[in-house]
Design an enzyme around this catalytic site. Structure first.
Site, mmCIF file in Angstrom:
data_model
loop_
_atom_site.group_PDB
_atom_site.id
_atom_site.type_symbol
_atom_site.label_atom_id
_atom_site.label_comp_id
_atom_site.label_asym_id
_atom_site.label_seq_id
_atom_site.Cartn_x
_atom_site.Cartn_y
_atom_site.Cartn_z
ATOM 1 N N GLY A 39 6.242 35.044 -59.904
ATOM 2 C CA GLY A 39 7.693 35.039 -59.965
ATOM 3 C C GLY A 39 8.272 33.967 -59.060
ATOM 4 O O GLY A 39 7.601 33.457 -58.156
ATOM 5 N N CYS A 40 9.532 33.628 -59.297
ATOM 6 C CA CYS A 40 10.170 32.550 -58.535
ATOM 7 C C CYS A 40 10.376 32.925 -57.069
ATOM 8 O O CYS A 40 9.998 32.169 -56.161
ATOM 9 C CB CYS A 40 11.481 32.141 -59.196
ATOM 10 S SG CYS A 40 12.598 33.509 -59.576
ATOM 11 N N TYR A 41 10.962 34.092 -56.815
ATOM 12 C CA TYR A 41 11.148 34.518 -55.426
ATOM 13 C C TYR A 41 9.808 34.674 -54.697
ATOM 14 O O TYR A 41 9.650 34.178 -53.571
ATOM 15 C CB TYR A 41 11.927 35.831 -55.360
ATOM 16 C CG TYR A 41 13.405 35.737 -55.654
ATOM 17 C CD1 TYR A 41 14.233 34.851 -54.953
ATOM 18 C CD2 TYR A 41 13.996 36.557 -56.611
ATOM 19 C CE1 TYR A 41 15.595 34.788 -55.208
ATOM 20 C CE2 TYR A 41 15.356 36.503 -56.877
ATOM 21 C CZ TYR A 41 16.159 35.618 -56.170
ATOM 22 O OH TYR A 41 17.513 35.563 -56.424
ATOM 23 N N SER A 68 8.382 31.316 -53.490
ATOM 24 C CA SER A 68 9.046 30.746 -52.311
ATOM 25 C C SER A 68 8.676 31.505 -51.041
ATOM 26 O O SER A 68 8.524 30.907 -49.971
ATOM 27 C CB SER A 68 10.564 30.749 -52.506
ATOM 28 O OG SER A 68 11.093 32.065 -52.493
#
Length: 344
Positions: free
Chosen positions: A148-150, A153
Site C-alpha cells: 500500500g502507499c501509506y 512511506s
C-alpha cells in the site's frame, strides 16, 4: 520482450502503469481490460497517452489475457485478484497485484480489515513486494502483493531504526495524501469544493493500512510494533508526506542518525537520504519512483522525528509494481523508472 496485461487499466494506478510501461524498453503491452470503457482506445479515455499507447480496452477475458501475457498486473478492488492469480499460476504466468489481496501473512487479518472476501491464498505462494526488504524473494516469486502507499512511506522511513534497535516499538504516524489516493470513482470527499483549500483527517486509528504496517514493521524489529496512525487528505493531486514520531532507546544526535540511514540505503537507488536540516517535500518526488527521507532529533522529549515523501501513484503503487516486475524478470531494476521528478 516481456508481454504485459493489465486488469483494471482505467483507474489511476492502471493508467499510471500504462504511462510507465509505454516507455519501458523491455515491455510490450498486449492486453488492457476495463469494465467501464471496453471497446474504446485507452488514449480516448486518457488523451495524455495519445501516440504512446492507443490500444483498445477489452472486457475481462482470462483466457485471452493468459494466452498472450507473461505477467499480469491486477489494479482491481480488493477481493478480485485471487481468482485471476489462481488461473495465472496454473499456466506459469506471473501476477503483480496492486490491491490488498496478497499483502498479508495471515488471511484472517485481511478478512478483518477488508470487505472484498475470497477463499484465501489456497496454496498460492505470495511475496510482499517491497524490494528494499524482499528483493531476493521477489526474484523467485509467481505472485507479488504490491504494498500500500501509506505502508511504503512508513516502512521505508522506519526500517533503519528498527533494524538497529534505536527506537521503541510504539510509533505515532501522521500522513498527508493527495486526492488521487482516493481513486477515480466520484464521491463527496474528493469533490473539488470539498478538497480545495481544505485538509482533513479520515479513518483515524482505523485505516486499513495499519495492520499491513504493523505486520512488516514487527518482522523488521523482531518484536511487536504498534502504530497509531492518522491519515489526512491534502489539497494536492499526488504525493504522500508521512511524519513518524519515535521514542529513542538511547541518546543519539542527528548526524549519527544520518550516518545510519546513509549506510543502510547506500545501495538503494530509489531511496534518497537528505542531509540534516533538510526535510522531504512531495513536490520533490512528483511523478517519480523515489522516496526522500529526512529526520530531526528532539532532545527535549527524547523523540526522533522521521519524515518521508513519495508519489502515491508511483513508488506508492504503479512504479513499485514495475520495479517488482523488473526484478521478477531479471531486468535492470531502474528500467522504465529512471525518471527525474517534475518540479515545480
Amino acid at each position: 520482450m516481456v508481454k504485459v496485461g493489465i486488469f483494471g487499466a482505467t483507474g489511476y494506478t492502471g493508467v499510471e502503469l500504462i504511462r510507465i510501461l509505454s516507455k519501458h524498453e523491455k515491455v510490450e503491452i498486449k492486453y488492457l481490460s476495463s469494465q467501464s470503457y471496453n471497446t474504446i482506445a485507452i488514449s480516448n479515455v486518457y488523451s495524455s497517452l495519445l501516440g504512446f499507447c492507443d490500444k483498445v480496452l477489452e472486457e475481462v477475458d482470462f483466457e485471452r489475457a493468459m494466452s498472450e501475457c507473461d505477467v499480469i498486473f491486477t489494479a482491481l478492488p480488493s477481493g478480485h485478484a485471487a481468482k485471476i492469480a489462481r488461473e495465472a499460476v496454473k499456466k506459469g504466468i506471473k501476477v503483480i497485484d496492486l490491491g490488498a489481496d496478497f499483502r498479508f501473512d495471515d488471511y484472517s487479518i485481511y478478512k478483518e480489515w477488508y470487505s472484498g472476501e475470497y477463499d484465501g491464498y489456497d496454496g498460492i505462494k505470495r511475496v510482499y513486494g517491497l524490494p528494499e526488504i524482499y528483493r531476493d524473494d521477489i526474484k523467485e516469486a509467481q505472485v507479488v502483493g504490491n504494498p500500500g502507499c501509506y505502508p511504503t512511506s512508513v516502512i521505508l522511513g522506519l526500517m533503519p531504526l528498527l533494524k538497529n534497535g534505536i527506537i521503541e516499538g510504539k510509533i505515532i504516524v501522521d500522513s498527508k495524501s493527495g486526492v488521487s489516493g482516493a481513486g477515480r470513482s466520484p464521491s463527496q470527499n474528493n469533490m473539488y469544493a470539498e478538497c480545495n483549500e481544505n485538509i482533513k483527517a479520515y479513518n483515524v486509528a482505523k485505516h486499513r493500512h495499519i495492520p499491513e504496517m504493523e505486520q512488516e514493521l514487527s518482522k523488521i524489529f523482531g518484536e511487536t510494533v504498534s502504530v497509531v496512525f492518522t491519515p489526512h487528505l491534502a489539497p494536492m493531486t499526488r504525493g504522500i508526506l508521512s511524519t513518524m514520531y519515535c521514542k529513542l532507546k538511547k541518546d543519539i544526535d542527528v548526524d549519527t542518525v544520518y550516518d545510519i540511514y546513509a549506510d543502510f540505503y547506500k545501495k538503494e537507488y530509489f531511496i534518497k537520504v537528505l542531509e540534516p536540516g533538510h526535510y522531504p517535500a512531495t513536490k520533490s518526488v512528483y511523478g517519480s519512483n523515489f522516496c526522500h527521507i529526512g529526520f530531526e532529533v528532539d532532545k527535549r522529549t527524547n523523540t526522533l522525528i522521521v519524515m518521508s515523501a513519495i508519489d502515491n501513484l508511483v513508488k506508492g503503487a504503479s512504479g513499485q509494481a514495475v520495479q517488482n516486475m523488473n526484478i521478477m524478470f531479471g531486468i535492470d531494476e531502474n528500467t522504465g523508472l529512471d525518471i527525474v521528478p517534475i518540479y515545480p
